[in-house]
Motif scaffolding. Structure first.
Motif, mmCIF file in Angstrom:
data_model
loop_
_atom_site.group_PDB
_atom_site.id
_atom_site.type_symbol
_atom_site.label_atom_id
_atom_site.label_comp_id
_atom_site.label_asym_id
_atom_site.label_seq_id
_atom_site.Cartn_x
_atom_site.Cartn_y
_atom_site.Cartn_z
ATOM 1 N N VAL A 65 11.303 4.042 29.763
ATOM 2 C CA VAL A 65 10.581 3.022 30.512
ATOM 3 C C VAL A 65 11.504 2.457 31.586
ATOM 4 O O VAL A 65 12.643 2.088 31.291
ATOM 5 C CB VAL A 65 10.116 1.884 29.586
ATOM 6 N N VAL A 66 11.017 2.362 32.814
ATOM 7 C CA VAL A 66 11.773 1.748 33.902
ATOM 8 C C VAL A 66 11.165 0.380 34.196
ATOM 9 O O VAL A 66 9.959 0.269 34.456
ATOM 10 C CB VAL A 66 11.754 2.623 35.167
ATOM 11 N N HIS A 110 11.943 -0.688 42.887
ATOM 12 C CA HIS A 110 11.350 -1.913 42.363
ATOM 13 C C HIS A 110 11.212 -2.993 43.439
ATOM 14 O O HIS A 110 10.762 -4.098 43.158
ATOM 15 C CB HIS A 110 12.156 -2.444 41.173
ATOM 16 N N ASP A 111 11.609 -2.683 44.688
ATOM 17 C CA ASP A 111 11.311 -3.565 45.818
ATOM 18 C C ASP A 111 9.898 -3.264 46.317
ATOM 19 O O ASP A 111 9.329 -2.215 45.988
ATOM 20 C CB ASP A 111 12.308 -3.318 46.966
ATOM 21 N N PRO A 112 9.312 -4.163 47.112
ATOM 22 C CA PRO A 112 8.031 -3.803 47.744
ATOM 23 C C PRO A 112 8.186 -2.498 48.523
ATOM 24 O O PRO A 112 9.105 -2.361 49.333
ATOM 25 C CB PRO A 112 7.765 -4.994 48.679
ATOM 26 N N LEU A 113 7.310 -1.548 48.252
ATOM 27 C CA LEU A 113 7.462 -0.222 48.846
ATOM 28 C C LEU A 113 7.204 -0.262 50.348
ATOM 29 O O LEU A 113 6.162 -0.737 50.809
ATOM 30 C CB LEU A 113 6.514 0.768 48.171
ATOM 31 N N ARG A 114 8.177 0.254 51.096
ATOM 32 C CA ARG A 114 8.062 0.282 52.550
ATOM 33 C C ARG A 114 8.629 1.592 53.057
ATOM 34 O O ARG A 114 9.806 1.890 52.877
ATOM 35 C CB ARG A 114 8.804 -0.910 53.154
ATOM 36 N N SER A 115 7.777 2.390 53.674
ATOM 37 C CA SER A 115 8.197 3.684 54.194
ATOM 38 C C SER A 115 9.019 3.518 55.466
ATOM 39 O O SER A 115 8.748 2.636 56.287
ATOM 40 C CB SER A 115 6.983 4.560 54.489
ATOM 41 N N THR A 116 10.026 4.378 55.614
ATOM 42 C CA THR A 116 10.792 4.402 56.856
ATOM 43 C C THR A 116 10.076 5.201 57.934
ATOM 44 O O THR A 116 10.472 5.181 59.097
ATOM 45 C CB THR A 116 12.173 5.037 56.628
ATOM 46 N N GLY A 117 9.026 5.935 57.526
ATOM 47 C CA GLY A 117 8.338 6.827 58.449
ATOM 48 C C GLY A 117 8.948 8.217 58.497
ATOM 49 O O GLY A 117 8.392 9.122 59.108
ATOM 50 N N PRO A 137 14.857 -5.728 36.943
ATOM 51 C CA PRO A 137 14.346 -4.558 37.663
ATOM 52 C C PRO A 137 15.383 -3.445 37.727
ATOM 53 O O PRO A 137 16.556 -3.679 38.031
ATOM 54 C CB PRO A 137 14.052 -5.121 39.059
ATOM 55 N N GLY A 138 14.946 -2.250 37.404
ATOM 56 C CA GLY A 138 15.831 -1.091 37.403
ATOM 57 C C GLY A 138 16.435 -0.775 36.054
ATOM 58 O O GLY A 138 17.000 0.307 35.880
ATOM 59 N N ASP A 139 16.332 -1.691 35.089
ATOM 60 C CA ASP A 139 16.825 -1.390 33.746
ATOM 61 C C ASP A 139 15.960 -0.305 33.108
ATOM 62 O O ASP A 139 14.786 -0.129 33.454
ATOM 63 C CB ASP A 139 16.805 -2.643 32.867
#
Length: 246
Positions: A106-107, A30-37, A207-209
């Motif tokens: 539902v998430v 639920h955070d802004p999606l950011r790939s580690t690569g 977020p996450g519930d």
């Protein structure tokens, strides 16, 4: 997009499924999606419950159209009851009848309070499959359902969060051994938006519930030794063995 939570060589992380690999994420779903690569092969990871909720809410009186005539009712389950795909469902010895209930879950993706029908779905991160395991005999003498639904391991969830799933009319299937029962999310007394409006009229979702929407007739008794499989059409399949807890 399908977001998973996984264990890879002792490291727990979230990632996005991409074919037969997992694109590892830097944060929570639920955070802004950011790939580690980093990418890891899917066959090298163990899928876990895709989310660890702070609040886990279920819906009563939502198994069919007749429930619309009744006021909505909800209940809480301990977040510690959540387990992931393939994890065993512990069935305590001497507990009596225990039922599995296949449900759409539902998430939540953003903080929500006082939702309306027009904005309710905007707070949904995505959907997953859940099994609302219930000790049926205990439920009859436990008006709050706390023990009946609250045992450790009584809420399998998974295998992933699907952020693009259409929840309006999906088949829900529960398979226990050779016994299969089927339902459809369209048969629920209240849909996702109505459920979220009801819940946020008196509590705040974060977020996450996770919210369990109710079993549309998809329940069956389970005993140790059974393989219990819950699935939602187009969303995923969640299998867990039932094992006796001494």
């Amino acid at each position: 997009m399908r977001i998973v939570r996984f264990d890879h060589r002792g490291r727990v992380a979230h990632g996005v499924l991409d074919g037969d690999t997992v694109d590892v994420l830097a944060g929570r779903p639920h955070d802004p999606l950011r790939s580690t690569g980093q990418r890891v092969p899917l066959d090298e990871v163990r899928l876990l419950a895709p989310v660890t909720p702070g609040l886990l809410v279920g819906m009563a009186r939502n198994t069919g159209p007749a429930d619309r005539a009744l006021p909505p009712r909800s209940f809480l389950k301990p977040p510690g009851s959540v387990i992931g795909p393939r994890d065993p469902i512990p069935v305590p010895a001497g507990i009596g009848r225990v039922d599995a209930e296949a449900e759409l879950a539902v998430v939540i993706g953003r903080t929500a309070r006082g939702l309306t029908g027009a904005d309710a779905l905007r707070v949904v991160l995505g959907y997953t499959v859940a099994n609302d395991v219930t000790a049926r005999d205990l439920q009859q003498c436990d008006p709050l359902w706390t023990q009946a639904k609250g045992y450790d391991g009584f809420t399998p969830v998974g295998p992933w969060i699907d952020t693009r799933f259409d929840a309006d009319a999906a088949d829900v299937v529960l398979l226990v051994g050779d016994e299969q029962v089927r339902g459809n999310t369209a048969d629920l007394g209240r849909g996702v938006a109505e459920i979220l409006v009801h819940l946020t009229s008196f509590l705040t979702l974060h977020p996450g519930d996770v919210v369990l929407t109710g079993a549309p007739g998809t329940f069956a008794s389970i005993t140790p030794g059974d393989l219990v499989t819950a699935s939602v059409e187009g969303l995923g399949t969640l299998s867990n063995p039932a094992e006796e807890l001494a």
